[in-house]
Write a protein that holds these residues in place. Structure first.
Motif, PDB file in Angstrom:
ATOM      1  N   PHE A 178      41.891  45.421  48.973  1.00 45.00           N
ATOM      2  CA  PHE A 178      42.074  44.918  50.335  1.00 45.00           C
ATOM      3  C   PHE A 178      40.778  45.048  51.119  1.00 45.00           C
ATOM      4  N   ALA A 179      40.446  44.019  51.887  1.00 43.73           N
ATOM      5  CA  ALA A 179      39.304  44.089  52.799  1.00 43.73           C
ATOM      6  C   ALA A 179      39.692  44.811  54.089  1.00 43.73           C
ATOM      7  N   ASP A 180      40.992  44.900  54.371  1.00 41.35           N
ATOM      8  CA  ASP A 180      41.489  45.525  55.596  1.00 41.35           C
ATOM      9  C   ASP A 180      42.495  46.610  55.229  1.00 41.35           C
ATOM     10  N   LEU A 198      34.189  47.237  46.733  1.00 38.76           N
ATOM     11  CA  LEU A 198      35.604  47.039  46.421  1.00 38.76           C
ATOM     12  C   LEU A 198      35.767  46.481  45.010  1.00 38.76           C
ATOM     13  N   ASP A 199      34.950  45.502  44.650  1.00 35.20           N
ATOM     14  CA  ASP A 199      35.022  44.941  43.299  1.00 35.20           C
ATOM     15  C   ASP A 199      34.750  46.003  42.243  1.00 35.20           C
ATOM     16  N   ARG A 200      33.749  46.868  42.476  1.00 32.79           N
ATOM     17  CA  ARG A 200      33.445  47.943  41.521  1.00 32.79           C
ATOM     18  C   ARG A 200      34.614  48.920  41.404  1.00 32.79           C
ATOM     19  N   ALA A 201      35.262  49.213  42.515  1.00 31.43           N
ATOM     20  CA  ALA A 201      36.347  50.195  42.519  1.00 31.43           C
ATOM     21  C   ALA A 201      37.573  49.730  41.738  1.00 31.43           C
ATOM     22  N   ASN A 224      33.191  46.273  52.287  1.00 27.30           N
ATOM     23  CA  ASN A 224      32.091  45.859  51.425  1.00 27.30           C
ATOM     24  C   ASN A 224      32.680  45.280  50.134  1.00 27.30           C
ATOM     25  N   PRO A 225      32.601  43.964  49.948  1.00 28.46           N
ATOM     26  CA  PRO A 225      33.246  43.359  48.778  1.00 28.46           C
ATOM     27  C   PRO A 225      32.669  43.841  47.449  1.00 28.46           C
TER      28      PRO A 225
END
Length: 120
Positions: free
Chosen positions: A58-60, A46-49, A42-43
């Motif tokens: 990383f997306a993967d 991920l951006d918030r983190a 979930n982009p």
């Protein structure tokens, strides 16, 4: 033991939305821990983190594990995604905090134990 004898533990987190966000916050708030990498499909999560930090994103998670040196891994994932991450962490000799009770995954618990034993 003196504070100067302690080293910072470098951690990665897989699954940083929902409950994973709480783990990210706890890592950041704990002296002696550093969040070095985060992975999520979930982009937005991920951006918030990683916002306003030097944490690698990383997306993967497989790419994260291949590319980032860390001392431990926190995996906060849906039940059906645990088998691969447990096996990979074991193969890498990476200590793992898994976010679901293994008893919920009883049919797979034996696989997790075997992966750890195979990895030594």
């Amino acid at each position: 033991m003196r504070d100067s004898d302690l080293r910072t533990l470098r951690l990665g987190v897989v699954g940083v939305g929902g409950m994973g966000a709480s783990h990210v916050a706890a890592i950041r708030a704990t002296e002696g821990l550093e969040l070095v990498a985060a992975a999520d499909t979930n982009p937005d999560a991920l951006d918030r983190a990683v916002a306003d930090t030097e944490t690698l994103a990383f997306a993967d998670y497989r790419q994260m594990l291949d590319e980032v040196e860390m001392d431990g891994l926190v995996a906060i994932l849906p039940h059906h995604l645990h088998a691969d991450i447990v096996a990979r962490a074991c193969r890498l000799g990476l200590p793992l905090l898994k976010g679901n009770a293994t008893l919920i995954l009883a049919p797979r618990a034996g696989q997790f134990v075997q992966a750890a034993e195979d990895a030594g």
